[in-house]
Enzyme design. Structure first.
Site, PDB file in Angstrom:
ATOM      1  N   CYS A  71       0.846  -1.190   0.000  1.00 44.17           N
ATOM      2  CA  CYS A  71       0.000   0.000   0.000  1.00 44.17           C
ATOM      3  C   CYS A  71       0.882   1.241   0.000  1.00 44.17           C
ATOM      4  CB  CYS A  71      -0.914   0.010   1.217  1.00 44.17           C
ATOM      5  SG  CYS A  71      -2.119   1.348   1.132  1.00 44.17           S
ATOM      6  N   CYS A  75      -1.578   3.798   7.247  1.00 47.07           N
ATOM      7  CA  CYS A  75      -2.539   4.007   8.337  1.00 47.07           C
ATOM      8  C   CYS A  75      -2.079   3.259   9.581  1.00 47.07           C
ATOM      9  CB  CYS A  75      -3.922   3.519   7.925  1.00 47.07           C
ATOM     10  SG  CYS A  75      -4.453   4.235   6.371  1.00 47.07           S
ATOM     11  N   CYS A  78      -3.632  -0.179  10.344  1.00 44.18           N
ATOM     12  CA  CYS A  78      -3.724  -1.171   9.264  1.00 44.18           C
ATOM     13  C   CYS A  78      -3.154  -2.521   9.690  1.00 44.18           C
ATOM     14  CB  CYS A  78      -2.970  -0.680   8.042  1.00 44.18           C
ATOM     15  SG  CYS A  78      -3.096  -1.825   6.669  1.00 44.18           S
TER      16      CYS A  78
HETATM   17  S1  SF4 Z   1      -5.772   0.731   5.900  1.00 41.67           S
HETATM   18 FE1  SF4 Z   1      -3.867  -0.285   5.183  1.00 41.67          FE
HETATM   19  S2  SF4 Z   1      -4.357  -0.978   3.120  1.00 41.67           S
HETATM   20 FE2  SF4 Z   1      -5.907   0.563   3.663  1.00 41.67          FE
HETATM   21  S3  SF4 Z   1      -5.116   2.539   2.911  1.00 41.67           S
HETATM   22 FE3  SF4 Z   1      -4.419   2.323   5.026  1.00 41.67          FE
HETATM   23  S4  SF4 Z   1      -2.373   1.387   4.919  1.00 41.67           S
HETATM   24 FE4  SF4 Z   1      -3.398   1.055   2.948  1.00 41.67          FE
END
Ligand code: SF4
Length: 240
Positions: A71, A75, A78
């Site tokens: 990604c 986040c 995540c």
């Molecule tokens: S939650 Fe994880 S997979 Fe989704 S945008 Fe954020 S970092 Fe990327």
């Protein structure tokens, strides 16, 4: 006498085993590297197969295919951190999807990681096209953070996509950056608005997913959500 009683039990166990073996084969096909959620009679939230109530009716009706763990966002909450960059070759992925269709799949959702990272969205685009055009699935969807989606993608693949869900945890850019949904000077909310418009233009249903966390817990997003008017607003707390 004992063996007579055991016979129906053995038949049920054999049927369970046949169904489970087939689904496991499909999952192996799609990857030992990716996450996959298969749901039959009810929803599950991990790469598990449901124990069937009626073994003869086990079907992978709704499949969530996380074909990449990479990604471009970071986040804090995540759980799909990029532990591997492996992505199954597209022809292998298509074979697995076709096997799932044969087993009863009706709904497919492509997720990640960020699905538009691979081959600038062409990888997920080709899978979406395959699932709609070749497999003729009634429901084909993608969950994305939205940052890499372009109108060019909609022009090529929009007609094959039923639903696009885009993540948005805040309508304040500084909060999005704190959460980890940000890439340099690109504005997450502005991109969300563009995607909303493209979904209208190319007839794709638009959803918003929000994760409630310590940075946005007091934000009232109802006005913006009402204005954007997604077909569904999914709000959840982090899984971990
Ligand atoms: S939650 Fe994880 S997979 Fe989704 S945008 Fe954020 S970092 Fe990327």
């Amino acid at each position: 006498m004992m063996s007579l009683y055991l016979l129906p039990v053995m038949e049920v166990l054999t049927a369970v085993w046949r169904n489970m073996s087939f689904l496991l084969q499909c999952m192996k096909m799609l990857s030992s590297w990716c996450w996959m959620e298969v749901s039959g009679t009810r929803k599950v939230s991990s790469p598990k197969i449901i124990a069937p109530q009626d073994p003869g009716r086990v079907k992978p009706i709704s499949v969530n295919y996380h074909f990449t763990r990479q990604c471009n966002y970071k986040c804090g909450f995540c759980f799909h951190t990029a532990k591997t960059s492996f992505v199954l070759p597209i022809e292998e992925a298509k074979k697995g999807l076709a096997m799932l269709k044969d087993a009863g799949m009706e709904k497919i959702n492509f997720s990640g990681g960020e699905p538009f990272l691979q081959e600038r969205g062409n990888f997920v685009g080709e899978l979406v096209k395959f699932c709609k055009k070749e497999l003729k699935l009634p429901s084909v969807s993608i969950v994305s953070n939205g940052s890499l989606i372009t109108e060019k993608w909609f022009k090529s693949y929009g007609e094959y996509l039923d639903i696009l869900a885009v993540s948005c945890d805040s309508f304040h850019e500084e909060v999005n950056k704190l959460i980890g949904r940000g890439q340099g000077r690109k504005n997450h909310v502005e991109k969300l608005m563009k995607i909303r418009q493209w979904c209208c233009d190319y007839n794709v249903a638009f959803k918003i997913n929000s994760v409630i966390n310590s940075y946005n817990v007091h934000e009232d997003m109802r006005d913006e959500i009402t204005m954007i008017s997604p077909i569904r607003w999914k709000v959840r707390k982090p899984s971990i």
